[in-house]
Design an enzyme around this catalytic site. Structure first.
Site, PDB file in Angstrom:
ATOM      1  N   ALA A   1      72.620  -6.687 -82.717  1.00 29.02           N
ATOM      2  CA  ALA A   1      73.886  -6.234 -83.280  1.00 29.02           C
ATOM      3  C   ALA A   1      73.796  -5.643 -84.685  1.00 29.02           C
ATOM      4  CB  ALA A   1      74.888  -7.390 -83.295  1.00 29.02           C
TER       5      ALA A   1
ATOM      6  N   PRO B   1      73.137  -3.268 -87.883  1.00 29.87           N
ATOM      7  CA  PRO B   1      73.938  -3.847 -88.972  1.00 29.87           C
ATOM      8  C   PRO B   1      75.420  -4.042 -88.649  1.00 29.87           C
ATOM      9  CG  PRO B   1      73.610  -1.518 -89.375  1.00 29.87           C
ATOM     10  CD  PRO B   1      72.848  -1.830 -88.118  1.00 29.87           C
ATOM     11  N   GLY B   2      75.854  -3.682 -87.417  1.00 30.27           N
ATOM     12  CA  GLY B   2      77.208  -4.068 -87.029  1.00 30.27           C
ATOM     13  C   GLY B   2      78.144  -2.962 -86.604  1.00 30.27           C
TER      14      GLY B   2
ATOM     15  N   ASP C   1      70.677  -2.248 -78.375  1.00 32.99           N
ATOM     16  CA  ASP C   1      70.277  -1.070 -79.150  1.00 32.99           C
ATOM     17  C   ASP C   1      69.006  -1.478 -79.881  1.00 32.99           C
ATOM     18  OD1 ASP C   1      69.973   1.147 -80.708  1.00 32.99           O
ATOM     19  OD2 ASP C   1      71.848   0.931 -81.820  1.00 32.99           O
TER      20      ASP C   1
ATOM     21  N   CYS D   1      67.821   4.808 -81.019  1.00 35.38           N
ATOM     22  CA  CYS D   1      67.991   6.005 -81.844  1.00 35.38           C
ATOM     23  C   CYS D   1      66.650   6.718 -81.981  1.00 35.38           C
ATOM     24  CB  CYS D   1      68.556   5.649 -83.213  1.00 35.38           C
ATOM     25  SG  CYS D   1      69.106   7.121 -84.124  1.00 35.38           S
TER      26      CYS D   1
END
Length: 472
Positions: free
Chosen positions: A289, A291-292, A356, A409
């Site tokens: 999670a 940085p949010g 992620d 990413c």
């Protein structure tokens, strides 16, 4: 020995103190932090600018110039290194790094901005006098006068190998990417020269600031009231600040009802949230999670459906950032610090799971231009076991009929399709869903069923998403 003070040696010219230029000194300090501490410019620069503004030295134009000098120099570092190497009489590795930073700043002003030649050279020499001393300032002056003898196109004709002889090395020099990154991006993108040139050029453009209006807490219309704000291209919650802008000045951002989030990141969360399920839709998991940003959007989407979100992050300090991003979420949620490959939750506990995963970050080179120079091909081997372990764990965490979103990413095939293909071979009872219909209106999504976004095609970071349903 005489007690008389020594007289200055006569040189024919009176001694002149170097003129301190706060903008260029700040840019130099930022580059040194990036080089010496492996810091990221997007983390180093804001506090330096804030301190300068508080000291009364800077106005908005100064801040804009300092930002351009730092990011422009980092983005074109490979090109400028090739030019500078042609203007010095020794290998670049023998040039002291602080001297090379001043030379790179000067090269960017000469070749990448509209600053007049004489001003770019003189300002760089003055900077060298302040931060390096008079002796090395003479070296800087000599090198930059050679750089100033041609423009960027002329230098590229001289220092880049012809495309027909070595396409990848030509593109690496012209577009300032390491050769191995050019090769990897080209493999992922496919196609001919035009596509890869457009992608590499997009990596060197300054991205717009993109905001997300968190559902149930802010609206896009509210954010569009901000100066120079325009709707996002694809996400119904996205707003772009087309002329830069300071997100911290936006009331909804200060109140945590909105945040800064790339539109590609928003699309990944929205696609998972809208994926069709077989059965209930009550428990969601964000397994990586920090940085949010995605967790905050998922939390808002879950709240609209009365679902609970568990946001898990291995690093405690990043878990703190997640908690801050979710603060005020209208629905039930919990933030924990836990290792997603050794989870504390029971198998089959969740209806929707997002991972992620940590990666090389080659999809975000617009925002972190220095990352291209830090990463090495061998880094892929370090991430591979973790990426596969997190996806396997996510598939164990989801119930039969639920959906897992694997996101990263990076467009590198070793971090995207290879990971998904390997894990699905090992985990029975899984099927890939077609993610493309879950990004309505977004063009150029390829043959599917997974999705790869691109800066030059979509104006987003190069986010990858594969959606997997657990069938047994």
């Amino acid at each position: 020995m005489s007690d008389q003070p020594r007289r200055p040696r006569k040189t024919g010219k009176p001694y002149r103190r170097p003129q301190k230029d706060p903008v260029r000194i700040l840019a130099f300090e930022a580059l040194r932090a990036v080089d010496e501490r492996d810091a990221y410019a997007n983390l180093v620069l804001p506090p330096l600018l804030r301190k300068a503004r508080e000291g009364g030295d800077f106005d908005a134009r100064d801040a804009a110039l300092a930002t351009e000098l730092v990011y422009g120099t980092l983005r074109r570092q490979g090109t400028y290194d090739a030019v500078i190497a042609a203007c010095v009489d020794r290998p670049l590795r023998e040039v002291d790094p602080p001297v090379l930073d001043v030379l790179s700043l000067g090269a960017h002003q000469l070749l990448g901005t509209r600053i007049p030649t004489h001003a770019a050279v003189s300002a760089s020499v003055e900077l060298a006098r302040v931060v390096l001393g008079d002796g090395r300032a003479k070296f800087v002056n000599a090198v930059l006068r050679k750089v100033a003898q041609d423009d960027l196109d002329g230098w590229l004709e001289r220092v880049a190998p012809p495309y027909d002889e070595d396409p990848e090395d030509h593109l690496a020099v012209v577009h300032s990417h390491p050769r191995w990154v050019v090769s990897a991006l080209w493999d992922s993108l496919g196609g001919g020269r035009a596509g890869i040139e457009d992608l590499l050029a997009a990596d060197n453009e300054r991205p717009e600031v993109t905001l997300v209006a968190r559902p149930g807490r802010a609206t896009r219309e509210e954010l569009l009231d901000e100066e120079a704000a325009v709707p996002g291209r694809w996400s119904p919650y996205a707003v772009r600040l087309s002329e830069g802008g300071e997100p911290g000045a936006v009331e909804a951002v200060r109140e945590n009802r909105a945040g800064v989030q790339d539109e590609g990141s928003q699309l990944v969360a929205l696609a998972l949230g809208n994926a069709p399920l077989d059965g209930p839709d009550r428990r969601w998991l964000d397994g990586c999670a920090g940085p949010g940003g995605k967790a905050a959007l998922l939390g808002a989407l879950a709240a609209e459906r009365g679902a609970f979100l568990l946001a898990s992050e291995k690093q405690p300090h990043r878990a703190g950032l997640v908690a801050r991003a979710l603060d005020g979420n209208p629905g039930p949620y919990q933030v924990i610090a836990a290792d997603g490959t050794r989870p504390p939750w029971r198998p089959g506990s969740f209806d929707r799971v997002l991972v992620d995963v940590p990666c090389t970050g080659l999809g975000a080179l617009r925002r972190r231009p220095e990352a291209r120079w830090r990463r090495r091909p061998e880094d892929l081997d370090g991430f591979a076991p973790l990426q596969r372990g997190l996806l396997r764990s996510a598939l164990e965490a989801v119930r039969v009929g639920g959906v897992v979103g694997y996101a990263t990413c990076s467009p590198h095939l070793a971090e995207t399709r290879s990971v998904v293909a390997d894990v699905l071979k090992q985990v029975p009872g899984t099927e890939l869903l077609d993610a493309r219909p879950l990004l309505p209106g977004v063009p150029d999504l390829g043959e599917g069923p997974d999705v790869q976004l691109w800066p030059h095609l979509h104006g987003t970071d190069a986010m990858y998403l594969a959606l997997v349903r657990r069938t047994a």
